[in-house]
Design an enzyme around this catalytic site. Sequence first.
Site, PDB file in Angstrom:
ATOM      1  CB  SER A  72     -29.150  53.410 -34.955  1.00 25.56           C
ATOM      2  OG  SER A  72     -30.123  54.380 -35.271  1.00 25.56           O
ATOM      3  CE  LYS A  73     -31.718  46.710 -32.935  1.00 29.22           C
ATOM      4  NZ  LYS A  73     -31.448  45.304 -32.756  1.00 29.22           N
ATOM      5  NE  ARG A  74     -34.554  56.168 -31.853  1.00 33.90           N
ATOM      6  CZ  ARG A  74     -34.016  57.281 -31.377  1.00 33.90           C
ATOM      7  NH1 ARG A  74     -32.979  57.228 -30.582  1.00 33.90           N
ATOM      8  NH2 ARG A  74     -34.514  58.438 -31.690  1.00 33.90           N
ATOM      9  CG  ASP A 108     -34.769  43.498 -32.204  1.00 35.97           C
ATOM     10  OD1 ASP A 108     -34.756  43.089 -33.368  1.00 35.97           O
ATOM     11  OD2 ASP A 108     -33.905  44.250 -31.732  1.00 35.97           O
ATOM     12  CG  ASP A 115     -29.299  50.128 -32.487  1.00 36.12           C
ATOM     13  OD1 ASP A 115     -29.678  49.161 -33.155  1.00 36.12           O
ATOM     14  OD2 ASP A 115     -29.374  51.300 -32.841  1.00 36.12           O
TER      15      ASP A 115
END
Length: 515
Positions: free
Chosen positions: A260-262, A414, A510
Amino acid sequence: MSDDREKPVRVRVAPSPTGDPHLGTAYQALFNYAFARRHGGQFVLRIEDTDRQRSSRESEEEILAALRWLGLAWDEGPDQDGPHAPYRQSERLEIYREHAERLLASGAAYRDFSTREEIARERESGQDALDYVGHSRRHRDLDPEEAARRAAAGEEHVVRLRVPTDGVCTMHDVLRGAIEREWSLVDDQVLLKSDGFPTYHLANVVDDHLMEITHVIRGEEWISSLPKHLLLYEKLGWQPPLFCHLPLLRNDDANRSKLSKRRNPTSIDYYRRAGYLPEALLNFLGLMGLSRADGDEKLSLEEFVEGFDLEAISLGGPVFDQKKLRWLNARYLREDFDAAGLVRLLRSWRLDDTTLERIAPLAQPRLETLGDWGELTAHLFADLVEPPVEELTLEGCEPEQVAEVLQMVAWRVDTLRPFVADRIHGVLRELAEQLGFKLRQFTRPLYVAISGKPASTPLFDTMEILGRDLTRARLRAAVERLGGLGAKKLKKLEKRYQALGGGSGGEGSDDDGDG
Ligand code: GLU
């Protein structure tokens, strides 16, 4: 094996254009591409843009550009003609409608007239009125003629698949063998939404059949949808393709969560801007699916194709280890270029005239000697920067609040398309107002997060030059430097952020929703 299986291999990658070009798409595209090339087959690119709210042409273009950059050429797709055009689902609506009609006529599907309010009320009143699968099957046994009359009179409804309520569905996956699932756990999937658009499930099955796809190679998150897909093939009287569900890419964290982009930059554009080579990224993604303990890990695309064996894909969740990717990238840089080649590479990366001419006017007012150029512009070419924590401040705010502000800025940028200075300026001014800051105060920690220093090239232009993904990655890195925000805090913040309106986003963007 039936004759059907000996047809020429045709595979596809079917991204939904709802966000950044994702590493997962590159991973699936690579495996499909390799399989097609290995077997002299065809590789199709299909755009699954049936989610009207979330799909955009910009996102589609970014996905195509990213796959081109990687060198994964497709034989048929939305940008080139082919025997099964169009390759964009929003241009095939009539086809899905016809198939939904066929399913209605045979009783394999039914119309559901439940209103939003009814559904909400049922949900609130507990599960009583609902089936185990989470929705009422109240209209399942409505007389089809009456249902057709109500539909003709314009009553809003969806079309649902009539899923068996008992028995077991046995599915076959190339990597996993037989998989069983009880039908009672499968919902009556919506096939056509009330606006007449198909859901992923209907469009995907219809297209895979009509486009003569022989092998569906896709992410394992779709296994749970396979019973519905198989039922659709059966009810439409079609032979299903073979299915191969690739293990999901994982974060390099303790519980190996879904990439995930987290935790990691997941956009292909980030890797491109940060100076990774497409060969290295592909090589790395390829290694993740293979259990290749022996031999050199540096493999060209041709070598990868040569040795490609679908059945040898390892089921262990492949971990996206950025350090390993850097190591591999370094090998390419060291081993594959002489000095002149490296210079050409740098030029084609970001040291081209267009980029330099874009940067020159930003640096010019701050140059005392030409020798200042390097230091002044270094952050425009770097991957991450290292902002000093004591400079990441915002008047009247504790570090945690600063982290929250940076996170909200990350969410706001984003979803911003096109990602250009005046638009960035606009959305950030709006966000600053919404949060009760003057823009001047508000941008201070942003300068530091983005450039690594309190004073630097103008912020919004800098962000544009860096691009959305590098900007986002730096903001996220600054959040982490400030101590990070745990999952709970992030959830709360996301609620607050969404209540502000003015921009969707948040971590919800996400995943890929319904396809
Ligand atoms: N549009 C789906 C996705 O982006 C495709 C899934 C599939 O390959 O069937 O995940």
